[in-house]
Scaffold this motif. Sequence first.
Motif, PDB file in Angstrom:
ATOM      1  N   ALA A 163       0.829  -1.211   0.000  1.00  0.00           N
ATOM      2  CA  ALA A 163       0.000   0.000   0.000  1.00  0.00           C
ATOM      3  C   ALA A 163       0.860   1.257   0.000  1.00  0.00           C
ATOM      4  CB  ALA A 163      -0.926  -0.014   1.215  1.00  0.00           C
ATOM      5  N   LEU A 164       1.941   1.228   0.744  1.00  0.00           N
ATOM      6  CA  LEU A 164       2.831   2.379   0.840  1.00  0.00           C
ATOM      7  C   LEU A 164       3.440   2.715  -0.524  1.00  0.00           C
ATOM      8  CD1 LEU A 164       3.789   4.223   3.124  1.00  0.00           C
ATOM      9  CD2 LEU A 164       5.645   2.626   3.549  1.00  0.00           C
ATOM     10  N   LEU A 165       3.921   1.694  -1.221  1.00  0.00           N
ATOM     11  CA  LEU A 165       4.530   1.918  -2.534  1.00  0.00           C
ATOM     12  C   LEU A 165       3.502   2.362  -3.565  1.00  0.00           C
ATOM     13  CD1 LEU A 165       7.015  -1.093  -2.764  1.00  0.00           C
ATOM     14  CD2 LEU A 165       7.462   1.245  -2.027  1.00  0.00           C
ATOM     15  N   ALA A 166       2.263   1.926  -3.421  1.00  0.00           N
ATOM     16  CA  ALA A 166       1.217   2.323  -4.363  1.00  0.00           C
ATOM     17  C   ALA A 166       0.788   3.773  -4.164  1.00  0.00           C
ATOM     18  CB  ALA A 166       0.009   1.397  -4.213  1.00  0.00           C
ATOM     19  N   VAL A 167       0.783   4.217  -2.896  1.00  0.00           N
ATOM     20  CA  VAL A 167       0.285   5.563  -2.596  1.00  0.00           C
ATOM     21  C   VAL A 167       1.312   6.641  -2.914  1.00  0.00           C
ATOM     22  CG1 VAL A 167      -0.421   7.082  -0.699  1.00  0.00           C
ATOM     23  CG2 VAL A 167      -1.355   4.775  -0.863  1.00  0.00           C
ATOM     24  N   LEU A 168       2.604   6.346  -2.754  1.00  0.00           N
ATOM     25  CA  LEU A 168       3.643   7.379  -2.879  1.00  0.00           C
ATOM     26  C   LEU A 168       3.539   8.205  -4.164  1.00  0.00           C
ATOM     27  CD1 LEU A 168       6.202   8.715  -1.726  1.00  0.00           C
ATOM     28  CD2 LEU A 168       7.536   6.937  -2.863  1.00  0.00           C
ATOM     29  N   PRO A 169       3.453   7.593  -5.365  1.00  0.00           N
ATOM     30  CA  PRO A 169       3.392   8.429  -6.577  1.00  0.00           C
ATOM     31  C   PRO A 169       2.157   9.307  -6.652  1.00  0.00           C
ATOM     32  CG  PRO A 169       3.979   6.160  -7.116  1.00  0.00           C
ATOM     33  CD  PRO A 169       3.524   6.164  -5.693  1.00  0.00           C
ATOM     34  N   SER A 170       1.084   8.900  -5.965  1.00  0.00           N
ATOM     35  CA  SER A 170      -0.152   9.681  -6.024  1.00  0.00           C
ATOM     36  C   SER A 170       0.000  11.059  -5.400  1.00  0.00           C
ATOM     37  CB  SER A 170      -1.284   8.921  -5.324  1.00  0.00           C
ATOM     38  OG  SER A 170      -1.480   7.647  -5.897  1.00  0.00           O
ATOM     39  N   LEU A 171       0.976  11.212  -4.505  1.00  0.00           N
ATOM     40  CA  LEU A 171       1.209  12.525  -3.900  1.00  0.00           C
ATOM     41  C   LEU A 171       1.566  13.565  -4.953  1.00  0.00           C
ATOM     42  CD1 LEU A 171       3.395  11.315  -0.901  1.00  0.00           C
ATOM     43  CD2 LEU A 171       1.146  12.398  -0.671  1.00  0.00           C
ATOM     44  N   ALA A 172       2.241  13.112  -5.999  1.00  0.00           N
ATOM     45  CA  ALA A 172       2.747  14.048  -7.005  1.00  0.00           C
ATOM     46  C   ALA A 172       1.715  14.436  -8.057  1.00  0.00           C
ATOM     47  CB  ALA A 172       3.971  13.439  -7.691  1.00  0.00           C
ATOM     48  N   ILE A 173       0.585  13.738  -8.104  1.00  0.00           N
ATOM     49  CA  ILE A 173      -0.413  14.043  -9.142  1.00  0.00           C
ATOM     50  C   ILE A 173      -1.665  14.689  -8.564  1.00  0.00           C
ATOM     51  CG2 ILE A 173       0.415  12.240 -10.697  1.00  0.00           C
ATOM     52  CD1 ILE A 173      -1.862  10.468  -9.770  1.00  0.00           C
ATOM     53  N   ALA A 174      -1.668  14.962  -7.259  1.00  0.00           N
ATOM     54  CA  ALA A 174      -2.824  15.619  -6.654  1.00  0.00           C
ATOM     55  C   ALA A 174      -2.984  17.013  -7.249  1.00  0.00           C
ATOM     56  CB  ALA A 174      -2.649  15.708  -5.140  1.00  0.00           C
ATOM     57  N   ALA A 199      -2.474  12.224   1.392  1.00  0.00           N
ATOM     58  CA  ALA A 199      -1.624  12.255   2.581  1.00  0.00           C
ATOM     59  C   ALA A 199      -2.209  11.390   3.703  1.00  0.00           C
ATOM     60  CB  ALA A 199      -1.440  13.689   3.066  1.00  0.00           C
ATOM     61  N   ILE A 200      -3.538  11.381   3.820  1.00  0.00           N
ATOM     62  CA  ILE A 200      -4.177  10.506   4.807  1.00  0.00           C
ATOM     63  C   ILE A 200      -3.881   9.042   4.488  1.00  0.00           C
ATOM     64  CG2 ILE A 200      -6.412   9.666   5.647  1.00  0.00           C
ATOM     65  CD1 ILE A 200      -7.459  12.540   5.328  1.00  0.00           C
ATOM     66  N   ALA A 201      -3.994   8.685   3.192  1.00  0.00           N
ATOM     67  CA  ALA A 201      -3.710   7.304   2.789  1.00  0.00           C
ATOM     68  C   ALA A 201      -2.248   6.941   3.033  1.00  0.00           C
ATOM     69  CB  ALA A 201      -4.057   7.118   1.305  1.00  0.00           C
ATOM     70  N   MET A 227       7.974  11.570 -11.383  1.00  0.00           N
ATOM     71  CA  MET A 227       8.986  10.644 -11.883  1.00  0.00           C
ATOM     72  C   MET A 227       9.826  10.108 -10.723  1.00  0.00           C
ATOM     73  SD  MET A 227      10.359   9.054 -14.395  1.00  0.00           S
ATOM     74  CE  MET A 227       9.660   9.905 -15.834  1.00  0.00           C
ATOM     75  N   HIS A 228      10.197  10.987  -9.814  1.00  0.00           N
ATOM     76  CA  HIS A 228      10.988  10.600  -8.635  1.00  0.00           C
ATOM     77  C   HIS A 228      10.259   9.520  -7.838  1.00  0.00           C
ATOM     78  CE1 HIS A 228      12.745  12.132  -4.508  1.00  0.00           C
ATOM     79  NE2 HIS A 228      12.905  10.828  -4.675  1.00  0.00           N
ATOM     80  N   PHE A 229       9.006   9.771  -7.466  1.00  0.00           N
ATOM     81  CA  PHE A 229       8.258   8.841  -6.626  1.00  0.00           C
ATOM     82  C   PHE A 229       7.967   7.525  -7.348  1.00  0.00           C
ATOM     83  CE2 PHE A 229       6.229  12.609  -4.125  1.00  0.00           C
ATOM     84  CZ  PHE A 229       7.446  12.829  -3.490  1.00  0.00           C
ATOM     85  N   SER A 230       7.684   7.613  -8.645  1.00  0.00           N
ATOM     86  CA  SER A 230       7.373   6.403  -9.407  1.00  0.00           C
ATOM     87  C   SER A 230       8.589   5.490  -9.507  1.00  0.00           C
ATOM     88  CB  SER A 230       6.880   6.776 -10.819  1.00  0.00           C
ATOM     89  OG  SER A 230       5.690   7.537 -10.760  1.00  0.00           O
ATOM     90  N   VAL A 231       9.747   6.078  -9.787  1.00  0.00           N
ATOM     91  CA  VAL A 231      10.973   5.284  -9.873  1.00  0.00           C
ATOM     92  C   VAL A 231      11.298   4.658  -8.524  1.00  0.00           C
ATOM     93  CG1 VAL A 231      13.470   5.427 -10.217  1.00  0.00           C
ATOM     94  CG2 VAL A 231      11.929   6.548 -11.823  1.00  0.00           C
ATOM     95  N   ALA A 232      11.146   5.437  -7.455  1.00  0.00           N
ATOM     96  CA  ALA A 232      11.432   4.917  -6.116  1.00  0.00           C
ATOM     97  C   ALA A 232      10.537   3.724  -5.794  1.00  0.00           C
ATOM     98  CB  ALA A 232      11.256   6.015  -5.076  1.00  0.00           C
ATOM     99  N   SER A 233       9.246   3.823  -6.093  1.00  0.00           N
ATOM    100  CA  SER A 233       8.321   2.723  -5.801  1.00  0.00           C
ATOM    101  C   SER A 233       8.667   1.472  -6.597  1.00  0.00           C
ATOM    102  CB  SER A 233       6.880   3.153  -6.100  1.00  0.00           C
ATOM    103  OG  SER A 233       6.439   4.120  -5.176  1.00  0.00           O
ATOM    104  N   MET A 234       8.987   1.645  -7.863  1.00  0.00           N
ATOM    105  CA  MET A 234       9.301   0.479  -8.696  1.00  0.00           C
ATOM    106  C   MET A 234      10.586  -0.204  -8.240  1.00  0.00           C
ATOM    107  SD  MET A 234       8.169   1.524 -12.587  1.00  0.00           S
ATOM    108  CE  MET A 234       9.123   3.045 -12.640  1.00  0.00           C
ATOM    109  N   LEU A 235      11.575   0.594  -7.839  1.00  0.00           N
ATOM    110  CA  LEU A 235      12.848   0.015  -7.409  1.00  0.00           C
ATOM    111  C   LEU A 235      12.736  -0.679  -6.054  1.00  0.00           C
ATOM    112  CD1 LEU A 235      15.422   2.777  -8.461  1.00  0.00           C
ATOM    113  CD2 LEU A 235      14.947   0.589  -9.600  1.00  0.00           C
ATOM    114  N   LEU A 236      11.822  -0.218  -5.212  1.00  0.00           N
ATOM    115  CA  LEU A 236      11.698  -0.784  -3.871  1.00  0.00           C
ATOM    116  C   LEU A 236      10.802  -2.019  -3.824  1.00  0.00           C
ATOM    117  CD1 LEU A 236      11.352   2.503  -1.778  1.00  0.00           C
ATOM    118  CD2 LEU A 236      13.296   0.936  -1.781  1.00  0.00           C
ATOM    119  N   LEU A 237       9.977  -2.225  -4.839  1.00  0.00           N
ATOM    120  CA  LEU A 237       9.047  -3.354  -4.816  1.00  0.00           C
ATOM    121  C   LEU A 237       9.741  -4.719  -4.804  1.00  0.00           C
ATOM    122  CD1 LEU A 237       6.221  -4.516  -4.820  1.00  0.00           C
ATOM    123  CD2 LEU A 237       6.156  -4.204  -7.316  1.00  0.00           C
ATOM    124  N   PRO A 238      10.696  -4.997  -5.712  1.00  0.00           N
ATOM    125  CA  PRO A 238      11.329  -6.331  -5.667  1.00  0.00           C
ATOM    126  C   PRO A 238      12.037  -6.631  -4.342  1.00  0.00           C
ATOM    127  CG  PRO A 238      11.741  -5.268  -7.782  1.00  0.00           C
ATOM    128  CD  PRO A 238      11.140  -4.220  -6.891  1.00  0.00           C
TER     129      PRO A 238
END
Length: 384
Positions: free
Chosen positions: A90-101, A111-113, A171-182
């Motif tokens: 859930a954490l990795l899924a929510v992070l990029p959403s901060l940048a598109i609000a 931010a609540i999520a 781009m920053h948040f999306s790359v971070a989430s993808m790299l941290l998932l594996p």
Amino acid sequence: MSTDFPLPATSRLTRFHSIAAPFLFILLGVIYASWAARIPAIRDALQLSPSQLGLVLLGGGFGAVASFPLAAWLVGKCGGRRAAWYSGLALLAVLPSLAIAPNMLCLSIVAIALGAASGCFDVAINAIGAAHEKAAGRSTMSLLHAWFSLGAVSGALLGSVMAGLAITPLMHFSVASMLLLPPLYIAYQALPPDRIAHAESKALFAVAHGPLVALGIIGFCGAVAEGSIADWSGIFMKDRMAAHDGVVPLAYAGFAALMLLARLVCDRLKDRFGARRIVASGAVFAACGIFIAIAAFSIPLTIIGFALAGAGFAAVFPFVFSAAGRHGSTALAAVATFSYSGGLIGPPVIGFLAQGWGMQIALGLIGVMALAIAVAASRARWLE
């Protein structure tokens, strides 16, 4: 159920076992610092005032505090390992959403999520850490929290590079989430299966009471300090010190870096001098660092001041969570709720104070909270 890893290639997983729990702390630190590093850019994109940004941060704190009953239920029913896996996703899924609000309201909801996901993840990994410390028969929680600081340093430095290169937060948040998932999946698989102890009490949540209150007060003040520095040090650097976007995250990077170094030795200091003495003296040291930082003589001195504060606050959360974790996941969640209420209240209060009296006065409150930690720690017998 067998306590062996029910997976093929057991030998490979065994090699990862020793670094699985530390990685979970690193992951939380990277995400925490990545968001903190890009707050000034997101603030500017949405043209938020200090009080409006404070309300957004209030949403994050509310999500974290509201999630703790769920976290206690998850850990109690599924164990720390599976709870960390679910909340980590859930954490990795929510992070990029901060940048598109697109506006303040949407950013507050995201931010609540984020706060809810990070709250569940935090309780889960600290439950894993408390179990590890119990099995080891010695202090290890500070070292695990040092890995969080390593993640925070890495995330802040990455944020500095990204901002300096004008890479967007999305781009920053999306790359971070993808790299941290594996690595998150590998850590989940490498941890041993959860041994779930079914407590006689079926309560999912308990309010901190008795000696837990003292732990909660220390954690509350610590959360006000850490959360406010993470969320507002960059704003202070940009608005008060006129720092470049690439330099802005270095205040929090310095804070996290010295916190990391201090946490590497906190367990040994605890065994020698006792937790109460270490937390109390560290808090006084942190107060000195904050007052140096807000004096605002120069950018390097401000970074040094925040760094000294990081060293002073290093022992607060490891020792508080270690003490609470000895009494089970419900007690841990209760203290975490009390503690992270500071994360709920602190950052927006800083925002409102900054709106009315300026950022220096607002951040001066953190120095006062550090002194409050020193007083409370000297009286908290359960810290030992």
